[in-house]
Design a protein around this motif. Structure first.
Motif, PDB file in Angstrom:
ATOM      1  N   VAL A   1       0.821  -1.362  -0.071  1.00  0.00           N
ATOM      2  CA  VAL A   1       0.178   0.110  -0.163  1.00  0.00           C
ATOM      3  C   VAL A   1       0.522   1.536   0.386  1.00  0.00           C
ATOM      4  O   VAL A   1       1.470   1.655   0.879  1.00  0.00           O
ATOM      5  CB  VAL A   1      -0.814   0.114   0.958  1.00  0.00           C
ATOM      6  CG1 VAL A   1      -1.625   1.600   1.329  1.00  0.00           C
ATOM      7  CG2 VAL A   1      -1.481  -0.786   1.442  1.00  0.00           C
ATOM      8  N   ALA A   2       0.888   1.928  -1.068  1.00  0.00           N
ATOM      9  CA  ALA A   2       1.949   3.222  -1.526  1.00  0.00           C
ATOM     10  C   ALA A   2       0.718   4.513  -0.463  1.00  0.00           C
ATOM     11  O   ALA A   2       1.507   5.312  -0.509  1.00  0.00           O
ATOM     12  CB  ALA A   2       1.752   3.694  -2.609  1.00  0.00           C
ATOM     13  N   ASP A   3      -0.349   3.991  -0.600  1.00  0.00           N
ATOM     14  CA  ASP A   3      -1.076   5.050   0.130  1.00  0.00           C
ATOM     15  C   ASP A   3      -0.464   5.688   1.578  1.00  0.00           C
ATOM     16  O   ASP A   3      -0.147   4.670   2.517  1.00  0.00           O
ATOM     17  CB  ASP A   3      -2.999   5.590   0.510  1.00  0.00           C
ATOM     18  CG  ASP A   3      -3.639   4.959  -0.987  1.00  0.00           C
ATOM     19  OD1 ASP A   3      -3.242   6.191  -1.261  1.00  0.00           O
ATOM     20  OD2 ASP A   3      -3.533   3.645  -1.538  1.00  0.00           O
ATOM     21  N   SER A   4      -0.108   7.003   2.308  1.00  0.00           N
ATOM     22  CA  SER A   4      -0.337   6.880   3.430  1.00  0.00           C
ATOM     23  C   SER A   4      -1.061   6.673   4.389  1.00  0.00           C
ATOM     24  O   SER A   4      -2.361   6.609   4.279  1.00  0.00           O
ATOM     25  CB  SER A   4       0.413   8.516   4.023  1.00  0.00           C
ATOM     26  OG  SER A   4      -0.576   9.737   3.873  1.00  0.00           O
ATOM     27  N   GLU A   5      -0.127   6.374   5.754  1.00  0.00           N
ATOM     28  CA  GLU A   5      -1.124   6.272   7.404  1.00  0.00           C
ATOM     29  C   GLU A   5      -2.159   7.925   6.789  1.00  0.00           C
ATOM     30  O   GLU A   5      -2.688   7.949   7.773  1.00  0.00           O
ATOM     31  CB  GLU A   5      -0.352   6.178   8.254  1.00  0.00           C
ATOM     32  CG  GLU A   5      -1.095   6.100   9.047  1.00  0.00           C
ATOM     33  CD  GLU A   5      -0.250   5.453  10.696  1.00  0.00           C
ATOM     34  OE1 GLU A   5      -0.925   6.418  12.066  1.00  0.00           O
ATOM     35  OE2 GLU A   5       0.753   4.888  10.348  1.00  0.00           O
ATOM     36  N   GLU A   6      -1.392   8.949   7.540  1.00  0.00           N
ATOM     37  CA  GLU A   6      -2.850   9.675   7.297  1.00  0.00           C
ATOM     38  C   GLU A   6      -3.297  10.187   6.089  1.00  0.00           C
ATOM     39  O   GLU A   6      -4.671  10.313   6.726  1.00  0.00           O
ATOM     40  CB  GLU A   6      -1.636  11.130   7.094  1.00  0.00           C
ATOM     41  CG  GLU A   6      -2.523  12.214   6.909  1.00  0.00           C
ATOM     42  CD  GLU A   6      -1.508  14.012   7.311  1.00  0.00           C
ATOM     43  OE1 GLU A   6      -1.904  14.742   7.055  1.00  0.00           O
ATOM     44  OE2 GLU A   6      -0.391  14.057   6.532  1.00  0.00           O
ATOM     45  N   THR A   7      -3.525   9.533   4.726  1.00  0.00           N
ATOM     46  CA  THR A   7      -4.257  10.211   3.581  1.00  0.00           C
ATOM     47  C   THR A   7      -5.046   8.380   4.111  1.00  0.00           C
ATOM     48  O   THR A   7      -7.038   9.199   4.396  1.00  0.00           O
ATOM     49  CB  THR A   7      -3.592   9.548   2.964  1.00  0.00           C
ATOM     50  OG1 THR A   7      -3.458  10.553   2.635  1.00  0.00           O
ATOM     51  CG2 THR A   7      -4.586   8.493   1.689  1.00  0.00           C
ATOM     52  N   LEU A   8      -4.793   7.624   4.779  1.00  0.00           N
ATOM     53  CA  LEU A   8      -5.998   6.737   5.069  1.00  0.00           C
ATOM     54  C   LEU A   8      -6.475   6.630   6.145  1.00  0.00           C
ATOM     55  O   LEU A   8      -7.895   6.586   6.051  1.00  0.00           O
ATOM     56  CB  LEU A   8      -5.176   4.834   4.795  1.00  0.00           C
ATOM     57  CG  LEU A   8      -4.299   4.457   4.370  1.00  0.00           C
ATOM     58  CD1 LEU A   8      -3.861   2.615   4.871  1.00  0.00           C
ATOM     59  CD2 LEU A   8      -5.695   4.240   2.708  1.00  0.00           C
ATOM     60  N   VAL A   9      -6.078   7.170   7.551  1.00  0.00           N
ATOM     61  CA  VAL A   9      -6.936   7.714   8.195  1.00  0.00           C
ATOM     62  C   VAL A   9      -8.165   9.397   7.969  1.00  0.00           C
ATOM     63  O   VAL A   9      -9.349   9.340   7.874  1.00  0.00           O
ATOM     64  CB  VAL A   9      -6.037   8.370   9.207  1.00  0.00           C
ATOM     65  CG1 VAL A   9      -6.437   9.341  10.054  1.00  0.00           C
ATOM     66  CG2 VAL A   9      -5.402   7.383  10.159  1.00  0.00           C
ATOM     67  N   GLN A  10      -7.813  10.120   7.113  1.00  0.00           N
ATOM     68  CA  GLN A  10      -8.774  10.373   6.828  1.00  0.00           C
ATOM     69  C   GLN A  10      -9.252  10.115   5.593  1.00  0.00           C
ATOM     70  O   GLN A  10     -10.642  10.737   5.738  1.00  0.00           O
ATOM     71  CB  GLN A  10      -7.342  11.952   6.025  1.00  0.00           C
ATOM     72  CG  GLN A  10      -6.974  12.875   6.426  1.00  0.00           C
ATOM     73  CD  GLN A  10      -6.247  13.762   5.469  1.00  0.00           C
ATOM     74  OE1 GLN A  10      -6.127  13.558   3.753  1.00  0.00           O
ATOM     75  NE2 GLN A  10      -5.317  14.435   6.181  1.00  0.00           N
ATOM     76  N   LEU A  11      -9.467   8.883   4.836  1.00  0.00           N
ATOM     77  CA  LEU A  11     -10.526   8.396   4.069  1.00  0.00           C
ATOM     78  C   LEU A  11     -11.542   7.745   5.077  1.00  0.00           C
ATOM     79  O   LEU A  11     -12.616   7.514   5.093  1.00  0.00           O
ATOM     80  CB  LEU A  11      -9.551   7.701   3.303  1.00  0.00           C
ATOM     81  CG  LEU A  11     -10.150   6.939   2.369  1.00  0.00           C
ATOM     82  CD1 LEU A  11     -11.746   7.412   1.623  1.00  0.00           C
ATOM     83  CD2 LEU A  11      -9.956   5.525   1.269  1.00  0.00           C
ATOM     84  N   ALA A  12     -10.767   7.411   6.010  1.00  0.00           N
ATOM     85  CA  ALA A  12     -11.349   6.702   6.976  1.00  0.00           C
ATOM     86  C   ALA A  12     -12.989   7.195   7.703  1.00  0.00           C
ATOM     87  O   ALA A  12     -13.517   6.731   8.392  1.00  0.00           O
ATOM     88  CB  ALA A  12     -10.751   5.823   8.196  1.00  0.00           C
ATOM     89  N   LYS A  13     -12.032   8.820   8.370  1.00  0.00           N
ATOM     90  CA  LYS A  13     -13.124   9.248   9.113  1.00  0.00           C
ATOM     91  C   LYS A  13     -14.039   9.852   8.176  1.00  0.00           C
ATOM     92  O   LYS A  13     -15.429  10.511   8.607  1.00  0.00           O
ATOM     93  CB  LYS A  13     -12.221  10.491   9.146  1.00  0.00           C
ATOM     94  CG  LYS A  13     -11.223  10.895  10.810  1.00  0.00           C
ATOM     95  CD  LYS A  13     -10.283  11.861  10.650  1.00  0.00           C
ATOM     96  CE  LYS A  13      -8.901  11.642  11.959  1.00  0.00           C
ATOM     97  NZ  LYS A  13      -8.834  12.516  12.348  1.00  0.00           N
TER      98      LYS A  13
END
Length: 245
Positions: A131-143
């Protein structure tokens, strides 16, 4: 609990859901560490999930998209016809690497425009490559997904050790009343489909909090229902961020 692919639970107690399956069609799926390959193991697991979801409630619907290559591709919009799903899978090609965040965004767009608004929204993503997406990107998406009452399940295999921290954080953030799950399947755990049969993704279908409701978060309301061609035409705009902020 399972006999001939059908759940022993009473259908009346199971939730009405629309589910988008997000598939990994990256180059990593050629690997043979899962028998006979990661791609084929994933395809078998799709069959299991389709049966489980459509048998759980007579009005449940499933859609499928891939998330690698130049951009995500919707293989089948929400349907109860498994032949449409596998026709799409058989026509897809393995290339490049996955864009998990973009793939999930496209899946949310498809769910947003489901015809039956009483269906709860769920995304099930297969992740069998880095997974190339950053953890920050994934957390924002999850929210955002949590705000819109979209439940998310992740099936992590192949590169599960490398992706573990990011995927755990995504599920931890999106989870609401235990409606979202991360299932990790090592190569030596046996068939991917067998693991899913005994997982929370299949067995927790009676969670009454799973993705209930429907809130708008800046999605274009002009998209027609069930229009796969239109969906795929919208993908480039979505990648540029025109539909999701």
């Amino acid at each position: 609990l399972w006999v001939d692919g059908r759940s022993g639970a009473c259908p009346d107690t199971m939730p009405l859901e629309a589910t988008m399956l997000v598939l990994d069609n990256s180059e990593w799926m050629r690997n043979g560490d899962y028998t006979p390959s990661r791609w084929d193991a994933q395809s078998d697991a799709v069959n299991v999930l389709f049966d489980a979801k459509t048998n759980a409630h007579p009005e449940n619907m499933i859609g499928v998209l891939t998330m690698a290559g130049k951009s995500p591709a919707v293989l089948a919009t929400l349907t109860q016809d498994i032949s449409k799903v596998f026709a799409g899978i058989h026509s897809s090609k393995l290339s490049g690497r996955i864009g998990l965040a973009t793939g999930i965004n496209v899946a949310q767009l498809a769910l947003k425009h489901r015809q039956n608004k009483n269906q709860r929204q769920r995304i099930i993503a297969f992740v069998g490559s880095p997974v190339a997406d950053s953890e920050e990107t994934l957390v924002q998406l999850a929210k955002k997904l949590k705000k819109n009452n979209v439940a998310v399940d992740i099936i992590s295999f192949g590169e599960h050790e490398q992706n573990g921290t990011k995927l755990h954080k995504l599920i931890e953030t999106v989870n609401s009343h235990d409606n979202s799950h991360l299932v990790t399947v090592p190569a030596d755990a046996g068939p991917l489909s067998d693991t899913l049969l005994s997982s929370q993704i299949v067995l927790d279908g009676d969670d009454d909090q799973a993705g209930d409701g429907d809130h708008d978060d800046g999605v274009d309301e002009g998209l027609g229902h069930g229009d796969q061609h239109c969906m795929n035409n919208l993908v480039p705009s979505l990648v540029r961020g025109e539909f999701f902020s």
